[in-house]
Write an enzyme that holds these catalytic residues in place. Structure first.
Site, PDB file in Angstrom:
ATOM      1  N   TYR A   1     -47.493  30.750  40.948  1.00  0.00           N
ATOM      2  CA  TYR A   1     -47.802  31.179  42.313  1.00  0.00           C
ATOM      3  C   TYR A   1     -47.118  32.508  42.586  1.00  0.00           C
ATOM      4  O   TYR A   1     -46.004  32.762  42.096  1.00  0.00           O
ATOM      5  CB  TYR A   1     -47.324  30.091  43.300  1.00  0.00           C
ATOM      6  CG  TYR A   1     -47.651  30.377  44.744  1.00  0.00           C
ATOM      7  CD1 TYR A   1     -48.935  30.768  45.121  1.00  0.00           C
ATOM      8  CD2 TYR A   1     -46.683  30.252  45.736  1.00  0.00           C
ATOM      9  CE1 TYR A   1     -49.238  31.037  46.447  1.00  0.00           C
ATOM     10  CE2 TYR A   1     -46.980  30.519  47.068  1.00  0.00           C
ATOM     11  CZ  TYR A   1     -48.257  30.916  47.408  1.00  0.00           C
ATOM     12  OH  TYR A   1     -48.555  31.184  48.726  1.00  0.00           O
TER      13      TYR A   1
ATOM     14  N   TYR B   1     -41.686  29.078  50.991  1.00  0.00           N
ATOM     15  CA  TYR B   1     -41.806  28.491  49.650  1.00  0.00           C
ATOM     16  C   TYR B   1     -40.399  28.486  49.062  1.00  0.00           C
ATOM     17  O   TYR B   1     -40.008  29.340  48.282  1.00  0.00           O
ATOM     18  CB  TYR B   1     -42.760  29.344  48.805  1.00  0.00           C
ATOM     19  CG  TYR B   1     -43.240  28.684  47.531  1.00  0.00           C
ATOM     20  CD1 TYR B   1     -44.183  27.669  47.555  1.00  0.00           C
ATOM     21  CD2 TYR B   1     -42.770  29.114  46.288  1.00  0.00           C
ATOM     22  CE1 TYR B   1     -44.646  27.086  46.382  1.00  0.00           C
ATOM     23  CE2 TYR B   1     -43.225  28.537  45.106  1.00  0.00           C
ATOM     24  CZ  TYR B   1     -44.164  27.534  45.175  1.00  0.00           C
ATOM     25  OH  TYR B   1     -44.628  26.954  44.014  1.00  0.00           O
TER      26      TYR B   1
HETATM   27  N1  NAD Z   1     -51.968  24.270  45.728  1.00  0.00           N
HETATM   28  C1  NAD Z   1     -51.615  25.552  45.720  1.00  0.00           C
HETATM   29  O1  NAD Z   1     -51.758  26.266  46.736  1.00  0.00           O
HETATM   30  C2  NAD Z   1     -51.068  26.165  44.460  1.00  0.00           C
HETATM   31  C3  NAD Z   1     -51.031  27.563  44.336  1.00  0.00           C
HETATM   32  C4  NAD Z   1     -50.532  28.127  43.163  1.00  0.00           C
HETATM   33  C5  NAD Z   1     -50.070  27.305  42.145  1.00  0.00           C
HETATM   34  N2  NAD Z   1     -50.115  25.937  42.297  1.00  0.00           N
HETATM   35  C6  NAD Z   1     -49.608  25.123  41.197  1.00  0.00           C
HETATM   36  O2  NAD Z   1     -50.636  24.292  40.703  1.00  0.00           O
HETATM   37  C7  NAD Z   1     -50.026  23.198  40.012  1.00  0.00           C
HETATM   38  C8  NAD Z   1     -50.713  21.908  40.447  1.00  0.00           C
HETATM   39  O3  NAD Z   1     -50.406  21.647  41.790  1.00  0.00           O
HETATM   40  P1  NAD Z   1     -51.503  21.306  42.900  1.00  0.00           P
HETATM   41  O4  NAD Z   1     -51.226  22.195  44.054  1.00  0.00           O
HETATM   42  O5  NAD Z   1     -52.854  21.314  42.309  1.00  0.00           O
HETATM   43  O6  NAD Z   1     -51.060  19.870  43.407  1.00  0.00           O
HETATM   44  P2  NAD Z   1     -51.239  18.393  42.819  1.00  0.00           P
HETATM   45  O7  NAD Z   1     -50.575  17.507  43.804  1.00  0.00           O
HETATM   46  O8  NAD Z   1     -52.661  18.118  42.491  1.00  0.00           O
HETATM   47  O9  NAD Z   1     -50.467  18.437  41.429  1.00  0.00           O
HETATM   48  C9  NAD Z   1     -49.093  18.302  41.282  1.00  0.00           C
HETATM   49  C10 NAD Z   1     -48.883  17.149  40.337  1.00  0.00           C
HETATM   50  O10 NAD Z   1     -47.565  17.155  39.836  1.00  0.00           O
HETATM   51  C11 NAD Z   1     -47.234  15.807  39.571  1.00  0.00           C
HETATM   52  N3  NAD Z   1     -45.806  15.708  39.322  1.00  0.00           N
HETATM   53  C12 NAD Z   1     -44.787  16.022  40.155  1.00  0.00           C
HETATM   54  N4  NAD Z   1     -43.604  15.792  39.542  1.00  0.00           N
HETATM   55  C13 NAD Z   1     -43.897  15.342  38.297  1.00  0.00           C
HETATM   56  C14 NAD Z   1     -43.106  14.939  37.188  1.00  0.00           C
HETATM   57  N5  NAD Z   1     -41.763  14.950  37.235  1.00  0.00           N
HETATM   58  N6  NAD Z   1     -43.731  14.516  36.068  1.00  0.00           N
HETATM   59  C15 NAD Z   1     -45.077  14.500  35.996  1.00  0.00           C
HETATM   60  N7  NAD Z   1     -45.878  14.876  37.005  1.00  0.00           N
HETATM   61  C16 NAD Z   1     -45.288  15.293  38.145  1.00  0.00           C
HETATM   62  C17 NAD Z   1     -47.732  15.103  40.814  1.00  0.00           C
HETATM   63  O11 NAD Z   1     -47.846  13.720  40.628  1.00  0.00           O
HETATM   64  C18 NAD Z   1     -49.088  15.784  40.990  1.00  0.00           C
HETATM   65  O12 NAD Z   1     -50.088  15.067  40.279  1.00  0.00           O
HETATM   66  C19 NAD Z   1     -48.540  23.252  40.341  1.00  0.00           C
HETATM   67  O13 NAD Z   1     -47.841  23.885  39.297  1.00  0.00           O
HETATM   68  C20 NAD Z   1     -48.509  24.140  41.577  1.00  0.00           C
HETATM   69  O14 NAD Z   1     -47.273  24.781  41.783  1.00  0.00           O
HETATM   70  C21 NAD Z   1     -50.611  25.363  43.427  1.00  0.00           C
END
Ligand code: NAD
Length: 384
Positions: free
Chosen positions: A263, A273
């Site tokens: 991000y 954040y």
């Molecule tokens: N949503 C956004 O706006 C955004 C923007 C940029 C980057 N991201 C990144 O995208 C990635 C996915 O996130 P998302 O936003 O799609 O949300 P999401 O909730 O779909 O995914 C996050 C996942 O991480 C899992 N998780 C957390 N701790 C864990 C652990 N210790 N072991 C295994 N799994 C674990 C959760 O159960 C969840 O399934 C992350 O790296 C997030 O930082 C998200």
């Protein structure tokens, strides 16, 4: 929506769509879905297809049954004459392990779908406390609509593994976690054990996806973040990728690839954040470059990260201001449109495919271009 395999072969058998040369129509398009209850509308992916396809499908259009025919470019890139016309993302025969799916809202799910659409076999790693509800929902068909791929079939998840990427080996797991009722029903969920289980079950993988993050103090400014909270964010969100790659590398086929999700808060200040999450993303991006070198030399594996724009996933909602970030992005990004998880999924499929065979160590932005801006165009200051 009936499943129509291999570019409409089943549909052709029901209502043949024959070209003037008497050949079953395939052209540079493939018929991907037939909805027998739908309207008699015919949709084409490209206007250039309409003139060539429409006359060939007259019998179809006048048929008493009503159909919706969705036509899009064939993944195979084959034309009627057998000449390759497209540039396919072809992951048939490849196996992907995607860590970080617990529902159908996040980037991990969209990436899994794109990889499945390209033909890859999908294995999933789900956080231990979330796996029961995820598997139950899958089994009960709660995700069936969002499992649907462009060709009408449902994405198959071959196996879901319980996983907690904060722990590398069973020896690392503290007693209170091991005996916690959210963990005690599951087994073999540390990173090392999951890699071993995948090896025992399938032998090897080609693709590794890290789509997870966790920062227990994410809502706190960095100045108010505890050491424990900061290190927890780094452990769950950055070292987790190092650990996954370290343990899966020995079972990754040469030529394979991995990605993570980052991000923009890693390189520009995004107030809100917090909890060390911005630092964790900066580490993840730096590690992407170092791991690209090490995994490239050691196993011919590529390592990239996608810097994604805001999406209202479960994790993002926990931060608390995601809706504002989505609105901000819409107002200020070069492309004023909603950012779809599928757009990240499609980029991931490309980066993980042989088409991206020379791309490694990169941060690839999929954010409607917001990263390129140095000014908030909707700032009230500018209106004065
Ligand atoms: N949503 C956004 O706006 C955004 C923007 C940029 C980057 N991201 C990144 O995208 C990635 C996915 O996130 P998302 O936003 O799609 O949300 P999401 O909730 O779909 O995914 C996050 C996942 O991480 C899992 N998780 C957390 N701790 C864990 C652990 N210790 N072991 C295994 N799994 C674990 C959760 O159960 C969840 O399934 C992350 O790296 C997030 O930082 C998200």
């Amino acid at each position: 929506m009936a499943t129509v395999a291999a570019g409409g072969l089943q549909m052709a058998a029901t209502r043949p769509c024959i070209s003037s040369s008497g050949r079953m129509f395939m052209s540079s398009a493939a018929i991907l879905g037939v909805d027998v209850k739908g309207t008699s509308q015919v949709k084409f992916a490209s206007s250039s297809h309409i003139s060539s396809v429409k006359p060939l499908c007259q019998s179809f259009m006048s048929a008493p049954l009503k159909f919706t025919v969705v036509v899009t470019r064939a993944m195979s890139g084959e034309t009627e004459k057998g000449i390759a016309s497209g540039l396919p993302i072809d992951l048939r025969g490849k196996r992907a392990f995607i860590a970080g799916i617990a529902d159908d809202n996040g980037y991990g799910w969209a990436i899994a779908k794109a990889l499945a659409a390209a033909g890859a076999e999908i294995l999933v790693g789900t956080w231990v406390p979330a796996i029961n509800i995820f598997e139950t929902s899958l089994r009960r068909g709660k995700f069936d609509e969002s499992r649907r791929l462009l060709n009408g079939s449902l994405m198959e998840i071959i196996k879901v593994y319980p996983l907690d990427t904060v722990y590398d080996t069973p020896e690392d797991v503290p007693v209170d976690v091991r005996t916690n009722k959210r963990y005690s029903g599951a087994s073999n969920w540390t990173v090392k054990e999951v890699a071993e289980s995948v090896k025992n079950d399938f032998g090897s993988i080609d693709i590794l996806v890290h789509s997870l993050a966790n920062g227990p103090e994410v809502t706190k400014p960095l100045l108010e973040t505890s050491r424990k909270g900061y290190l927890a964010a780094i452990s769950a969100s950055s070292y987790s990728f190092v650990s996954l790659l370290k343990h899966f590398l020995p079972i990754m086929n040469p030529g394979g690839a991995s990605i993570s999700l980052t991000y923009i808060a890693s390189e520009r200040t995004i107030p809100g954040y917090g909890g060390g999450m911005s630092s964790a993303k900066a580490a993840l991006e730096s590690d992407t470059r170092v791991l690209a070198f090490e995994a490239g030399r050691k196993g011919k594996i590529r390592v990239n990260t996608i810097s994604a724009g805001p999406l209202g996933s479960r994790a993002a909602k926990a931060i608390g201001f995601i809706e504002k970030m989505i609105k901000y992005s819409y107002a200020n990004a070069p492309l004023q449109k909603e950012l779809l998880a599928d757009e990240v999924g499609n980029t991931a499929a490309f980066l993980l495919s042989p088409l991206a065979s020379a791309i490694t160590g990169s941060v690839v932005y999929v954010d409607n271009g917001l990263n390129a801006m140095g000014l908030a165009t909707d700032s009230p200051t500018l209106a004065v």
